[in-house]
Design a protein around this motif. Structure first.
Motif, PDB file in Angstrom:
ATOM      1  N   LEU A 120      35.114  51.890  30.751  1.00 17.35           N
ATOM      2  CA  LEU A 120      35.695  49.961  30.749  1.00 17.35           C
ATOM      3  C   LEU A 120      36.222  49.836  31.830  1.00 17.35           C
ATOM      4  CD1 LEU A 120      33.751  49.342  28.057  1.00 17.35           C
ATOM      5  CD2 LEU A 120      32.211  49.361  29.818  1.00 17.35           C
ATOM      6  N   LEU A 121      36.793  49.017  32.709  1.00 15.24           N
ATOM      7  CA  LEU A 121      37.446  48.894  33.716  1.00 15.24           C
ATOM      8  C   LEU A 121      37.688  47.621  33.414  1.00 15.24           C
ATOM      9  CD1 LEU A 121      40.204  48.413  35.785  1.00 15.24           C
ATOM     10  CD2 LEU A 121      37.822  48.512  37.439  1.00 15.24           C
ATOM     11  N   VAL A 122      38.781  47.151  32.902  1.00 10.59           N
ATOM     12  CA  VAL A 122      39.521  45.432  32.553  1.00 10.59           C
ATOM     13  C   VAL A 122      39.850  44.537  34.142  1.00 10.59           C
ATOM     14  CG1 VAL A 122      41.048  44.138  30.803  1.00 10.59           C
ATOM     15  CG2 VAL A 122      39.669  46.112  30.080  1.00 10.59           C
ATOM     16  N   LEU A 123      39.297  43.907  33.865  1.00  5.66           N
ATOM     17  CA  LEU A 123      39.603  42.787  35.202  1.00  5.66           C
ATOM     18  C   LEU A 123      40.765  41.817  34.737  1.00  5.66           C
ATOM     19  CD1 LEU A 123      38.096  44.241  38.220  1.00  5.66           C
ATOM     20  CD2 LEU A 123      39.932  45.236  37.691  1.00  5.66           C
ATOM     21  N   ASP A 124      41.558  40.853  34.866  1.00  4.55           N
ATOM     22  CA  ASP A 124      41.575  39.569  34.927  1.00  4.55           C
ATOM     23  C   ASP A 124      40.959  39.165  36.069  1.00  4.55           C
ATOM     24  OD1 ASP A 124      43.535  37.548  35.249  1.00  4.55           O
ATOM     25  OD2 ASP A 124      44.926  38.389  34.493  1.00  4.55           O
ATOM     26  N   ALA A 125      40.406  38.186  35.758  1.00  3.80           N
ATOM     27  CA  ALA A 125      39.460  36.715  36.673  1.00  3.80           C
ATOM     28  C   ALA A 125      41.113  36.156  37.192  1.00  3.80           C
ATOM     29  CB  ALA A 125      38.560  35.651  35.466  1.00  3.80           C
ATOM     30  N   ASN A 149      35.248  57.854  36.661  1.00  4.88           N
ATOM     31  CA  ASN A 149      33.841  56.740  36.681  1.00  4.88           C
ATOM     32  C   ASN A 149      32.918  55.935  35.845  1.00  4.88           C
ATOM     33  OD1 ASN A 149      30.260  56.559  38.329  1.00  4.88           O
ATOM     34  ND2 ASN A 149      30.108  57.927  36.485  1.00  4.88           N
ATOM     35  N   VAL A 150      33.966  53.962  36.744  1.00  2.00           N
ATOM     36  CA  VAL A 150      33.509  53.535  36.604  1.00  2.00           C
ATOM     37  C   VAL A 150      32.462  53.114  35.852  1.00  2.00           C
ATOM     38  CG1 VAL A 150      34.288  50.709  35.827  1.00  2.00           C
ATOM     39  CG2 VAL A 150      36.408  52.207  36.824  1.00  2.00           C
ATOM     40  N   THR A 151      31.665  52.941  34.778  1.00  2.00           N
ATOM     41  CA  THR A 151      30.981  52.243  34.089  1.00  2.00           C
ATOM     42  C   THR A 151      30.106  51.603  33.980  1.00  2.00           C
ATOM     43  OG1 THR A 151      30.538  52.912  31.403  1.00  2.00           O
ATOM     44  CG2 THR A 151      29.808  54.911  32.816  1.00  2.00           C
ATOM     45  N   GLY A 152      31.317  50.039  34.003  1.00  2.00           N
ATOM     46  CA  GLY A 152      31.447  48.740  33.383  1.00  2.00           C
ATOM     47  C   GLY A 152      32.944  48.456  33.438  1.00  2.00           C
ATOM     48  N   ILE A 153      32.949  46.267  33.699  1.00  2.00           N
ATOM     49  CA  ILE A 153      33.889  45.321  33.972  1.00  2.00           C
ATOM     50  C   ILE A 153      33.508  45.010  33.266  1.00  2.00           C
ATOM     51  CG2 ILE A 153      35.175  44.018  35.583  1.00  2.00           C
ATOM     52  CD1 ILE A 153      34.100  47.231  36.790  1.00  2.00           C
ATOM     53  N   VAL A 154      34.576  44.277  32.910  1.00  2.00           N
ATOM     54  CA  VAL A 154      35.301  43.906  31.712  1.00  2.00           C
ATOM     55  C   VAL A 154      36.112  42.619  31.849  1.00  2.00           C
ATOM     56  CG1 VAL A 154      36.471  43.113  29.528  1.00  2.00           C
ATOM     57  CG2 VAL A 154      34.675  45.512  29.661  1.00  2.00           C
ATOM     58  N   LEU A 155      35.911  41.724  31.988  1.00  2.00           N
ATOM     59  CA  LEU A 155      36.257  40.634  32.469  1.00  2.00           C
ATOM     60  C   LEU A 155      36.493  39.399  31.792  1.00  2.00           C
ATOM     61  CD1 LEU A 155      34.190  39.030  35.852  1.00  2.00           C
ATOM     62  CD2 LEU A 155      36.294  40.277  36.299  1.00  2.00           C
ATOM     63  N   THR A 156      38.969  39.418  32.133  1.00  2.00           N
ATOM     64  CA  THR A 156      39.092  38.740  30.631  1.00  2.00           C
ATOM     65  C   THR A 156      39.594  37.359  31.567  1.00  2.00           C
ATOM     66  OG1 THR A 156      41.432  39.791  31.655  1.00  2.00           O
ATOM     67  CG2 THR A 156      40.021  41.184  29.857  1.00  2.00           C
ATOM     68  N   ALA A 199      29.602  58.189  20.328  1.00  2.00           N
ATOM     69  CA  ALA A 199      29.799  57.399  21.628  1.00  2.00           C
ATOM     70  C   ALA A 199      31.342  57.783  21.531  1.00  2.00           C
ATOM     71  CB  ALA A 199      29.338  56.230  21.682  1.00  2.00           C
ATOM     72  N   VAL A 200      32.323  57.587  23.085  1.00  2.00           N
ATOM     73  CA  VAL A 200      33.398  57.521  23.238  1.00  2.00           C
ATOM     74  C   VAL A 200      33.391  56.615  24.558  1.00  2.00           C
ATOM     75  CG1 VAL A 200      35.076  58.737  24.216  1.00  2.00           C
ATOM     76  CG2 VAL A 200      33.114  59.382  22.114  1.00  2.00           C
ATOM     77  N   ILE A 201      34.366  55.774  24.545  1.00  2.00           N
ATOM     78  CA  ILE A 201      34.373  54.314  25.437  1.00  2.00           C
ATOM     79  C   ILE A 201      36.048  54.830  25.739  1.00  2.00           C
ATOM     80  CG2 ILE A 201      34.775  52.261  25.992  1.00  2.00           C
ATOM     81  CD1 ILE A 201      32.128  51.965  24.000  1.00  2.00           C
ATOM     82  N   MET A 202      36.267  54.730  26.704  1.00  2.00           N
ATOM     83  CA  MET A 202      37.579  55.084  27.481  1.00  2.00           C
ATOM     84  C   MET A 202      38.130  53.306  28.044  1.00  2.00           C
ATOM     85  SD  MET A 202      38.722  58.451  29.406  1.00  2.00           S
ATOM     86  CE  MET A 202      39.451  57.514  30.174  1.00  2.00           C
ATOM     87  N   VAL A 203      38.301  52.743  28.059  1.00  2.00           N
ATOM     88  CA  VAL A 203      39.813  51.839  28.505  1.00  2.00           C
ATOM     89  C   VAL A 203      40.726  51.503  29.404  1.00  2.00           C
ATOM     90  CG1 VAL A 203      39.991  49.166  28.237  1.00  2.00           C
ATOM     91  CG2 VAL A 203      37.853  49.898  26.518  1.00  2.00           C
ATOM     92  N   VAL A 204      40.516  51.335  31.259  1.00  2.00           N
ATOM     93  CA  VAL A 204      41.022  51.291  31.523  1.00  2.00           C
ATOM     94  C   VAL A 204      41.576  49.947  32.497  1.00  2.00           C
ATOM     95  CG1 VAL A 204      40.672  54.023  31.922  1.00  2.00           C
ATOM     96  CG2 VAL A 204      39.361  52.148  33.678  1.00  2.00           C
ATOM     97  N   GLY A 205      42.640  50.349  32.985  1.00  2.00           N
ATOM     98  CA  GLY A 205      42.963  48.778  33.969  1.00  2.00           C
ATOM     99  C   GLY A 205      44.333  49.035  33.977  1.00  2.00           C
ATOM    100  N   VAL A 206      45.149  47.832  34.847  1.00  2.00           N
ATOM    101  CA  VAL A 206      46.662  48.437  35.170  1.00  2.00           C
ATOM    102  C   VAL A 206      47.147  46.938  34.136  1.00  2.00           C
ATOM    103  CG1 VAL A 206      46.379  48.076  37.388  1.00  2.00           C
ATOM    104  CG2 VAL A 206      46.324  46.146  36.619  1.00  2.00           C
ATOM    105  N   ASN A 207      48.579  47.372  34.019  1.00  2.00           N
ATOM    106  CA  ASN A 207      48.744  46.323  32.741  1.00  2.00           C
ATOM    107  C   ASN A 207      48.844  45.183  33.290  1.00  2.00           C
ATOM    108  OD1 ASN A 207      50.600  48.549  31.082  1.00  2.00           O
ATOM    109  ND2 ASN A 207      51.787  48.410  33.035  1.00  2.00           N
ATOM    110  N   GLY A 208      48.986  44.354  32.194  1.00  2.00           N
ATOM    111  CA  GLY A 208      48.495  42.649  32.425  1.00  2.00           C
ATOM    112  C   GLY A 208      47.698  42.103  32.093  1.00  2.00           C
ATOM    113  N   THR A 209      46.480  42.857  31.895  1.00  2.00           N
ATOM    114  CA  THR A 209      44.694  42.860  32.246  1.00  2.00           C
ATOM    115  C   THR A 209      44.593  42.285  30.851  1.00  2.00           C
ATOM    116  OG1 THR A 209      43.930  45.032  32.127  1.00  2.00           O
ATOM    117  CG2 THR A 209      44.114  43.601  34.257  1.00  2.00           C
ATOM    118  N   GLY A 210      44.949  42.646  30.133  1.00  2.00           N
ATOM    119  CA  GLY A 210      44.711  42.076  28.447  1.00  2.00           C
ATOM    120  C   GLY A 210      43.432  43.392  27.315  1.00  2.00           C
ATOM    121  N   LYS A 211      44.170  44.813  28.430  1.00  2.00           N
ATOM    122  CA  LYS A 211      43.491  46.082  28.104  1.00  2.00           C
ATOM    123  C   LYS A 211      43.200  46.508  26.668  1.00  2.00           C
ATOM    124  CE  LYS A 211      45.789  49.331  29.919  1.00  2.00           C
ATOM    125  NZ  LYS A 211      45.385  49.562  28.603  1.00  2.00           N
ATOM    126  N   THR A 212      44.484  45.953  26.124  1.00  2.00           N
ATOM    127  CA  THR A 212      44.231  46.546  24.730  1.00  2.00           C
ATOM    128  C   THR A 212      43.802  45.713  24.086  1.00  2.00           C
ATOM    129  OG1 THR A 212      46.826  48.015  25.166  1.00  2.00           O
ATOM    130  CG2 THR A 212      46.170  47.196  22.481  1.00  2.00           C
TER     131      THR A 212
END
Length: 377
Positions: free
Chosen positions: A298-303, A321-328, A178-191
């Protein structure tokens, strides 16, 4: 006696001169020092490789102790106290309004304002208030326990209890991971999210490989190596500034070759205003798909960014095609209503939430546990 001293001195000089000759090649050049042993980099040997080659991350000669993370089941419940502490003001304000002796128009307006302030959004806030108002009128009484239950059910309904929040982490029938790509802007806690997600999956019994495709920040790759080393997951990385798509491609290729269950690809933090970089993100996904399907984006967003995060979400959704959100950083804001707003904006579920700086503070999102934490006992 003087002759004896002279003879001894000459003998010593001869011995020294002989040693110097032995240490030189013909022509007066020194012999090279003994060759150093090759440096081990994961499962490959890195000797005099070409510049720009991609290799697995360096592993210390002495293998570090591998940690066994806890399973994902029940994580949000275990982190409930932390969530309740940050959302306490929100929940108390809602219950305080509904517990008043008289619920006039001003009270209902105040309730709606409280929801909007918590980033629920205008439309869902109005819907919650209208539904509650009708139910309280039908009920005819406002026992605190009844009011709390009514509010709980309304919030859960807005969050969407029927949305599929499962992560697709099962290897495919053809053996590909299974392959998961994690995307988002700098500073959201993506890495950090990539590293924590790797821990979550290892705790659930999966084998994981991490791809450090954020090649613009060497620190990002180093950070992933640290996370991977702690749980025994390999990391594929490239030199700083190398092509992110090639690193992602190599990570998936190695994941297929080694038979791991899941490959997590960390991408560079994109500024959504920079069209070229966003196009590059689309390229990474297309290149990966030459070998295997991308099961999750997975799109990482800073809450803590609140409604500003919705603008970022819209742009990313247009590129991949974003499939899910990660709220950090959900523990650092009282605006838990962003869960509702972002789901309505994108039409995809919040699948994971970050509730602290600890390695095991990433949890699968559970609507009922979330609302219970907000409203308290």
């Amino acid at each position: 006696m003087e002759y004896v001293i002279v003879i001894v001195a000459l003998a010593i000089l001869a011995l020294v001169a002989g040693g110097v000759v032995l240490l030189r090649r013909p022509g007066g050049r020194r012999l090279p020092p003994p060759a150093a042993p090759p440096v081990r980099t994961g499962t490959v040997t890195e000797e005099a490789g070409e510049a720009g080659s991609i290799a697995t991350a360096p592993v210390d000669t002495v293998a570090p102790e591998i940690e066994l993370p806890p399973p994902s089941a029940g994580r949000l419940v275990r982190l409930r106290a932390r969530l309740a502490q940050s959302q306490n003001a929100f929940g108390k304000a809602l219950l305080a309004v509904l517990s008043r002796d008289a619920l006039d128009d001003d009270a209902w307006d105040e309730l709606e304002d409280t929801l909007i302030t918590a980033d629920v959004g205008v439309v869902p806030a109005r819907q919650v208030v209208d539904d509650l108002r009708n139910k309280v009128k039908v009920l005819g009484s406002r026992d605190p326990a009844q009011v709390r239950e009514l509010l709980k059910q309304e919030l859960i309904a807005q969050i969407g209890p029927d949305l599929n929040r499962a992560l697709h982490t099962t290897p495919h029938a053809d053996g590909k991971p299974a392959v998961i790509m994690v995307v988002g802007v700098n500073g959201t806690g993506k890495t950090t999210t990539c590293g924590k997600l790797g821990r979550v999956l290892v705790g659930d019994g999966r084998t994981v490989l991490l791809g450090a495709a954020d090649t613009f920040r060497a620190a990002a790759a180093d950070q992933l190596v640290t996370w991977g080393t702690r749980v025994g997951a390999e990391v594929v990385r490239g030199p700083e500034g190398s092509d992110p798509a090639s690193v992602a491609f190599e990570a998936v290729k190695q994941g297929i070759d080694t038979g791991v269950d899941v490959v997590i690809v960390d991408t560079a933090g994109r500024l959504h205003t920079k069209t070229g970089l966003m196009d590059e993100l689309g390229k990474v996904k297309r290149v990966v798909e030459k070998q295997a399907d991308v099961d999750e984006v997975l799109l990482v967003l800073d809450a803590t960014t609140g409604q500003n995060g919705l603008t970022q979400a819209r742009i990313f959704a247009e590129v991949v095609n974003v499939t899910g959100i990660v709220l950090t950083k959900l523990d650092g804001t009282a605006k838990g209503g962003i869960v509702i707003a972002v789901q309505r904006e994108l039409g995809v579920p919040v699948k994971l939430v970050g509730l602290g700086e600890g390695p095991d503070d990433l949890a699968p999102f559970e609507p009922e546990a979330f609302v219970d934490a907000i409203l308290g006992d």
